[in-house]
Design a protein around this motif. Structure first.
Motif, PDB file in Angstrom:
ATOM      1  N   ALA A 134      13.628 -25.251  -7.483  1.00  0.00           N
ATOM      2  CA  ALA A 134      12.822 -24.087  -7.824  1.00  0.00           C
ATOM      3  C   ALA A 134      13.154 -23.630  -9.236  1.00  0.00           C
ATOM      4  O   ALA A 134      14.318 -23.617  -9.645  1.00  0.00           O
ATOM      5  CB  ALA A 134      13.075 -22.949  -6.827  1.00  0.00           C
ATOM      6  N   CYS A 135      12.109 -23.265  -9.975  1.00  0.00           N
ATOM      7  CA  CYS A 135      12.272 -22.873 -11.371  1.00  0.00           C
ATOM      8  C   CYS A 135      11.623 -21.511 -11.603  1.00  0.00           C
ATOM      9  O   CYS A 135      10.642 -21.152 -10.945  1.00  0.00           O
ATOM     10  CB  CYS A 135      11.613 -23.894 -12.306  1.00  0.00           C
ATOM     11  N   SER A 136      12.202 -20.790 -12.552  1.00  0.00           N
ATOM     12  CA  SER A 136      11.596 -19.564 -13.040  1.00  0.00           C
ATOM     13  C   SER A 136      11.496 -19.695 -14.553  1.00  0.00           C
ATOM     14  O   SER A 136      12.514 -19.782 -15.244  1.00  0.00           O
ATOM     15  CB  SER A 136      12.423 -18.344 -12.663  1.00  0.00           C
ATOM     16  N   GLY A 137      10.285 -19.776 -15.051  1.00  0.00           N
ATOM     17  CA  GLY A 137      10.103 -20.027 -16.470  1.00  0.00           C
ATOM     18  C   GLY A 137      10.649 -21.390 -16.827  1.00  0.00           C
ATOM     19  O   GLY A 137      10.344 -22.393 -16.184  1.00  0.00           O
ATOM     20  N   ALA A 138      11.502 -21.436 -17.844  1.00  0.00           N
ATOM     21  CA  ALA A 138      12.018 -22.708 -18.349  1.00  0.00           C
ATOM     22  C   ALA A 138      13.299 -23.150 -17.673  1.00  0.00           C
ATOM     23  O   ALA A 138      13.854 -24.194 -18.033  1.00  0.00           O
ATOM     24  CB  ALA A 138      12.252 -22.604 -19.855  1.00  0.00           C
ATOM     25  N   ARG A 139      13.797 -22.398 -16.671  1.00  0.00           N
ATOM     26  CA  ARG A 139      15.109 -22.678 -16.103  1.00  0.00           C
ATOM     27  C   ARG A 139      15.038 -22.969 -14.607  1.00  0.00           C
ATOM     28  O   ARG A 139      14.179 -22.450 -13.883  1.00  0.00           O
ATOM     29  CB  ARG A 139      16.042 -21.482 -16.314  1.00  0.00           C
ATOM     30  N   ILE A 140      15.969 -23.808 -14.169  1.00  0.00           N
ATOM     31  CA  ILE A 140      16.177 -24.016 -12.743  1.00  0.00           C
ATOM     32  C   ILE A 140      16.902 -22.793 -12.183  1.00  0.00           C
ATOM     33  O   ILE A 140      17.878 -22.317 -12.777  1.00  0.00           O
ATOM     34  CB  ILE A 140      17.005 -25.289 -12.503  1.00  0.00           C
TER      35      ILE A 140
END
Length: 423
Positions: free
Chosen positions: A42-48
């Motif tokens: 799962a990612c939020s924006g550019a990060r895991i």
């Protein structure tokens, strides 16, 4: 925090996370990284932000705005890290390929004004816009093979103005497309033609006229080719020492054609990588591993002897057994490896250098990230790292090197954005 991207039902989620994040994977650890069956990322924006078994997925974070990619039982792993390329150059040497097939040697071609000298002439003559267009074309090709981070060396200018131009082009190419580009200064590729027979004077020119113009934040590494016909061990040591004093990280091309001791010299200076290493002995590899406590990576380039029709390949199996971390790269360049296929390099590392599939996968991800100082950002899957991910059209890690020369990439995700989609 709701998820912006979710990869679910990953048949094998290859985390490439080993027992410690403090050093590259070495020895048995190069093959013992974690695999999560039926996993998710799962990612939020550019990060895991989360990963684990599907049974542990927090469904409350999945909203109508979440982009969901169903891996449908396929392998998912970090984006590939290409840790040794000569990305920016003018022209090509296809005509010399035909000459080689007809029996001419590299030295024959060099004596006639070909080889690296022909690329230097073409590169010096090429407008900057043309060099940039070429680099962007090559980066698109790398991305389609699943490369999400790439090192780009200079080295085909061999004089101050063009070498600076090559680094400028590499940085601009990195800004204009999604693959992250890490520039390396390789002005010390061979002495420039104007300095023929005077290698020490050429290196002095680089120290005086070029290195002071570079910012180690923008160009973090300095490299040199330590080999007969290029630069001696003593010359290489002096040059790398000066570069280190100016704040640059160190890399070296060494032990490609002869056993000169360049790898051990550079390791003693704290070089981040030792590249080629075809003639590095297992005994020397063990000394390096012990001296550097496993922080210096041997970058192996199996497509080079393949393309040059050479018999000798680096003893990768012995390096790993000696505790030396191993990475694998193409060495993309116009003379000895005009290939962007890092999957083929991975297979050749298994076939000709003795790596297992799991070791080879670590060699093109987390260990390659260490070889260019990007280990905190990419190369493995963990919360906080960049969301650089691949979905492959295979069901198991062992299949990857088996399908020789194929590109298994189905989806490429860079920084949480789906960029390549074969679905």
């Amino acid at each position: 925090m709701s998820y912006t991207l979710l990869l679910r039902h990953c048949g094998q989620l290859l985390t490439l996370a080993g027992p410690t994040a403090a050093r590259p994977l070495a020895g048995p650890a190069q093959a013992s990284w974690a695999v999560i069956p039926d996993g998710y990322v799962a990612c939020s924006g550019a990060r895991i932000v989360a990963l684990g078994p599907m049974a542990e997925l927090d469904e409350t974070q999945v909203t109508p705005a979440t982009r969901v990619v169903d891996a449908a039982g396929r392998v998912v792993l970090p984006g590939l890290v290409e840790c040794h390329t000569h990305l920016v150059f003018g022209g090509n040497r296809a005509a010399e390929f035909q000459r080689k097939l007809q029996g001419e040697t590299y030295l024959d071609i060099l004596a006639s004004g070909g080889g690296i000298l022909s690329t230097v002439r073409a590169t010096r003559a090429a407008p900057e816009a043309e060099l940039l267009d070429n680099a962007l074309h090559h980066l698109t090709g790398f991305r389609r093979y699943g490369v999400t981070t790439l090192e780009a060396k200079s080295g085909y200018g061999l004089e101050a103005e063009t070498e600076l131009r090559l680094l400028r082009v590499a940085r601009e190419a990195g800004r204009r497309q999604p693959v992250r580009v890490v520039p390396t200064f390789l002005g010390a590729h061979v002495p420039g033609p104007e300095y023929r027979g005077r290698p020490a004077e050429y290196l002095q020119m680089l120290v005086q006229d070029v290195l002071p113009q570079l910012n180690p934040v923008e160009v973090p590494f300095v490299d040199i080719f330590c080999e007969e016909g290029a630069f001696s061990v003593a010359e290489s040591r002096d040059f790398l020492t000066r570069a280190q004093q100016l704040g640059f990280g160190l890399k070296i091309h060494a032990e490609q054609l002869h056993e000169l001791g360049g790898c051990e010299m550079a390791a003693a200076l704290g070089a981040v990588s030792l590249d080629h290493a075809d003639y590095l002995t297992p005994e020397a590899a063990a000394r390096i591993a012990d001296q550097t406590q496993g922080h210096t990576v041997a970058v192996l380039l199996p497509l080079v002897p393949l393309f040059l029709r050479q018999e000798r390949y680096a003893p990768g199996r012995a390096f790993i057994d000696a505790g030396l971390p191993v990475a694998v790269s193409t060495d993309f360049n116009p003379g000895s490896c005009p290939s962007k296929n890092l999957w083929l390099a991975l297979s050749m590392a298994c076939l000709k250098m003795g790596l297992t599939p799991r070791e080879a996968l670590a060699a093109v991800t987390i260990n390659a990230a260490w070889a260019i100082g990007q280990q905190r950002e990419c190369g493995s899957l963990a919360p906080g790292k960049r969301a650089d991910l691949l979905v492959l059209d295979v069901a198991t890690a062992e299949e990857i090197p088996y399908w020789l020369g194929e590109n298994p990439v189905r989806h490429v995700i860079i920084g949480g954005e789906l960029l390549e989609d074969k679905a």
